[in-house]
Every structure is written in C-alpha cells, then in structure tokens.
Design a protein around this motif. Structure first.
Motif, PDB file in Angstrom:
ATOM      1  N   UNK A 121     -26.394  -4.948 -20.389  1.00 49.43           N
ATOM      2  CA  UNK A 121     -27.137  -4.853 -19.146  1.00 49.43           C
ATOM      3  C   UNK A 121     -28.357  -3.985 -19.425  1.00 49.43           C
ATOM      4  N   UNK A 122     -29.524  -4.581 -19.270  1.00 51.21           N
ATOM      5  CA  UNK A 122     -30.749  -3.925 -19.686  1.00 51.21           C
ATOM      6  C   UNK A 122     -31.135  -2.773 -18.751  1.00 51.21           C
ATOM      7  N   UNK A 123     -31.590  -1.704 -19.381  1.00 52.24           N
ATOM      8  CA  UNK A 123     -32.115  -0.552 -18.661  1.00 52.24           C
ATOM      9  C   UNK A 123     -33.227   0.062 -19.484  1.00 52.24           C
ATOM     10  N   UNK A 124     -33.233   1.374 -19.589  1.00 53.65           N
ATOM     11  CA  UNK A 124     -34.239   2.067 -20.398  1.00 53.65           C
ATOM     12  C   UNK A 124     -33.824   2.045 -21.861  1.00 53.65           C
ATOM     13  N   UNK A 125     -34.752   1.681 -22.727  1.00 54.00           N
ATOM     14  CA  UNK A 125     -34.460   1.614 -24.156  1.00 54.00           C
ATOM     15  C   UNK A 125     -34.580   3.002 -24.786  1.00 54.00           C
ATOM     16  N   UNK A 126     -34.043   3.127 -25.979  1.00 51.65           N
ATOM     17  CA  UNK A 126     -34.154   4.379 -26.722  1.00 51.65           C
ATOM     18  C   UNK A 126     -35.614   4.726 -26.959  1.00 51.65           C
ATOM     19  N   UNK A 127     -36.419   3.711 -27.294  1.00 57.06           N
ATOM     20  CA  UNK A 127     -37.840   3.925 -27.563  1.00 57.06           C
ATOM     21  C   UNK A 127     -38.533   4.551 -26.354  1.00 57.06           C
ATOM     22  N   UNK A 128     -38.248   4.042 -25.161  1.00 53.80           N
ATOM     23  CA  UNK A 128     -38.867   4.591 -23.952  1.00 53.80           C
ATOM     24  C   UNK A 128     -38.340   5.988 -23.647  1.00 53.80           C
ATOM     25  N   UNK A 129     -37.067   6.226 -23.941  1.00 51.94           N
ATOM     26  CA  UNK A 129     -36.495   7.551 -23.727  1.00 51.94           C
ATOM     27  C   UNK A 129     -37.159   8.582 -24.631  1.00 51.94           C
ATOM     28  N   UNK A 169     -40.217   8.440 -25.736  1.00 51.38           N
ATOM     29  CA  UNK A 169     -41.545   8.693 -25.177  1.00 51.38           C
ATOM     30  C   UNK A 169     -41.455   9.684 -24.024  1.00 51.38           C
ATOM     31  N   UNK A 170     -40.434   9.536 -23.199  1.00 49.33           N
ATOM     32  CA  UNK A 170     -40.249  10.426 -22.056  1.00 49.33           C
ATOM     33  C   UNK A 170     -40.076  11.871 -22.507  1.00 49.33           C
ATOM     34  N   UNK A 171     -39.249  12.068 -23.536  1.00 50.97           N
ATOM     35  CA  UNK A 171     -39.033  13.421 -24.051  1.00 50.97           C
ATOM     36  C   UNK A 171     -40.336  14.008 -24.581  1.00 50.97           C
ATOM     37  N   UNK A 172     -41.086  13.210 -25.333  1.00 51.83           N
ATOM     38  CA  UNK A 172     -42.337  13.693 -25.924  1.00 51.83           C
ATOM     39  C   UNK A 172     -43.361  14.079 -24.872  1.00 51.83           C
ATOM     40  N   UNK A 173     -43.403  13.330 -23.775  1.00 52.48           N
ATOM     41  CA  UNK A 173     -44.427  13.591 -22.748  1.00 52.48           C
ATOM     42  C   UNK A 173     -44.006  14.681 -21.764  1.00 52.48           C
ATOM     43  N   UNK A 174     -42.707  14.880 -21.561  1.00 48.98           N
ATOM     44  CA  UNK A 174     -42.267  15.808 -20.520  1.00 48.98           C
ATOM     45  C   UNK A 174     -41.717  17.134 -21.049  1.00 48.98           C
ATOM     46  N   UNK A 222     -33.319   9.980 -34.011  1.00 47.49           N
ATOM     47  CA  UNK A 222     -33.964  11.251 -34.296  1.00 47.49           C
ATOM     48  C   UNK A 222     -35.363  11.268 -33.713  1.00 47.49           C
ATOM     49  N   UNK A 223     -35.793  12.435 -33.319  1.00 47.44           N
ATOM     50  CA  UNK A 223     -37.082  12.595 -32.655  1.00 47.44           C
ATOM     51  C   UNK A 223     -37.724  13.890 -33.123  1.00 47.44           C
ATOM     52  N   UNK A 224     -38.985  13.820 -33.456  1.00 46.92           N
ATOM     53  CA  UNK A 224     -39.745  15.019 -33.823  1.00 46.92           C
ATOM     54  C   UNK A 224     -40.588  15.486 -32.649  1.00 46.92           C
ATOM     55  N   UNK A 225     -40.356  16.711 -32.225  1.00 48.21           N
ATOM     56  CA  UNK A 225     -41.170  17.315 -31.180  1.00 48.21           C
ATOM     57  C   UNK A 225     -42.218  18.181 -31.872  1.00 48.21           C
ATOM     58  N   UNK A 226     -43.456  17.725 -31.859  1.00 51.05           N
ATOM     59  CA  UNK A 226     -44.511  18.374 -32.637  1.00 51.05           C
ATOM     60  C   UNK A 226     -45.033  19.628 -31.945  1.00 51.05           C
ATOM     61  N   UNK A 227     -45.670  20.523 -32.718  1.00 53.02           N
ATOM     62  CA  UNK A 227     -46.243  21.727 -32.118  1.00 53.02           C
ATOM     63  C   UNK A 227     -47.272  21.401 -31.057  1.00 53.02           C
TER      64      UNK A 227
END
Length: 271
Positions: free
Chosen positions: A172-180, A182-187, A266-271
C-alpha cells in the motif's frame, strides 16, 4: 519468452551502469503446465556441484545480473524436484535470435542423482523453494531482494516436496524512503547541536509501519561520529524521530501475511 528476455537485458544494462548493482535473474520452475520464477538456486547449495557446473560454462559475456553464470530450469513432478536443463548465461544475455540456446551437458555432473527413469532428482537439496509470479511489488537491486504478488514456498527434504504454503503479498503506497530522507534533510535543525557545526553526521534508520501506514516503531542509529556524548546522541535521535513521525503515511509492504519493516537506510546530515 519475449518479456523474460527483456527483463534479462534490462538487468544487464543496469549492471553496466553500476558495479554496485547486483540484482539476479531467477532460475525457472515448471509446475503443471505453467513456468514460474524460482528465487532459490538449488545447485548453489552444493559447493561441489556448483564448481562442476561452473567449469562447464563459457565464462564469456559476463554480466553481474547473473553471478552464477547460468539459469537452471526445474520441474516439480511426482512430488520431486527435477532438474531439466542448465542454460549458459552467454545465450541468456545475447540479443534475441543472435545465438542459439547454449545448454550445459549434464552427463558426468549429476549421474549419481539420476533415478530409474533417467531424471535428475535434486536429492542433494533440502530447504525452501520460493516460487513467485504476478506483479513485482517491491525491488532492491541486490540478489533476490524483491517481492511479487503471488508466492508459494515449498519445503523440500532431499529433493522431495513435503509441504507448500501460498501467500498473497501486497504493498500500500505511502511516503517512500527517498522522500523521508528529504524531509529529514530539510527539517532537521542543527542549531540545537553547535558542537557538530563542522561535522558530518551519518545515521541509519528503519521504520515498521502499521496497517494504516502510521508508525509502529522507529529504529535510528548514529554511525558517525563516535565522539558524541550519550546524552547528546539520544537527543539527536529523538529529533530525527520527531521528524519521521510527521510522515502521514508510510509504504506498507505485507509479505507472508506480515507487515515488513522498511529497508534500513543511511543518511548524511551535512554541516
């Protein structure tokens, strides 16, 4: 057949694009009048047989979409797993009609496994056969890490089928990992962590959703840096979880009647 060949070429093309991509083509299995994909490689469960088959392969036109170098065709007959043929990957990945089918001579390799009718019974194999069909609903470009609508798992004991279980898988489609990500990086607000101003933080995440797409549980781990104080690390993870909880609905993948946790990313949160 044309559809199968197209899939092989697409996989091979993907291999050329990325040496990291190792999605594998399946063996085939005949059940009744139908042919299905078999996401198990019984020959590879015996190191001696695998080596002997490898020695009979052309080793040409190698593609990482088929590390083993062949595609075997099996059949379930009289509740036995029967090996029908092994096709060299050289002919699998050739353009249609440019090469005839190249098969491996099974004589001398499987003689000890032949029954009175001359059939090669996979008596060396005990384990599970995963047979799939229908639409592909989930895919990761690695091994057989993909799921299909229809799945039947056969339990095999020394080449004999002793039981089978069928499932109807779904997504059942919802938010993808890729979009999640992006959300972390922007918020994510790094101002709460001035000690990390010039530091790249690498985190690992996975989410287990509920049937309605909401979150059941979240797993977050900080991979780098190692120098973070435990208290600050816990606060960092808490902030990440707060953002992930804002996702209104996650993809819900149900396989074998169980909701599956998302792939760990995995996700890199840059300075």
């Amino acid at each position: 057949m044309a559809r199968k060949l197209l899939l092989f070429h697409l996989l091979c093309f993907c291999c050329l694009l990325s040496t990291q991509a190792t999605g594998q083509i399946s063996d085939l299995i005949i059940i009744g009048k139908d042919t299905f994909m078999l996401q198990t490689c019984p020959i590879e469960h015996d190191s001696i047989l695998s080596k002997q088959v490898s020695e009979h392969l052309s080793q040409e036109d190698f593609c990482t979409a088929c590390w083993r170098g062949y595609q075997a065709t099996w059949q379930i007959e009289d509740d036995k797993l029967i090996l029908r043929k092994i096709e060299d990957s050289k002919s699998l990945f050739a353009y249609p009609d440019t090469l005839p089918e190249i098969t491996v001579d099974l004589n001398g390799i499987f003689n000890q496994y032949q029954d009175k009718r001359g059939r090669i019974v996979a008596s060396w194999f005990s384990g599970e056969l995963k047979v799939v069909s229908g639409e592909q609903i989930y895919y990761v470009h690695m091994g057989f890490n993909r799921e299909y609508e229809n799945e039947t798992d056969y339990q095999v004991e020394q080449g004999r089928i002793i039981s089978k279980t069928s499932y109807r898988n779904s997504i059942k489609k919802g938010t993808s990992i890729k979009d999640a990500m992006k959300l972390v990086k922007t918020q994510f607000n790094r101002d709460y962590f001035p000690e990390l101003a010039n530091t790249k933080v690498v985190i690992s995440c996975a989410v287990l959703p509920k049937a309605d797409g909401s979150i059941n549980s979240i797993e977050v781990q900080i991979i780098r840096p190692d120098s973070m104080m435990e208290e600050r690390k816990n606060l960092y993870i808490e902030r990440i979880c707060e953002i992930l909880k804002k996702v209104p609905q996650w993809d819900v993948l149900t396989v074998r009647n169980k909701i599956r946790k998302t792939e760990r990313w995995t996700l890199s949160v840059l300075p």
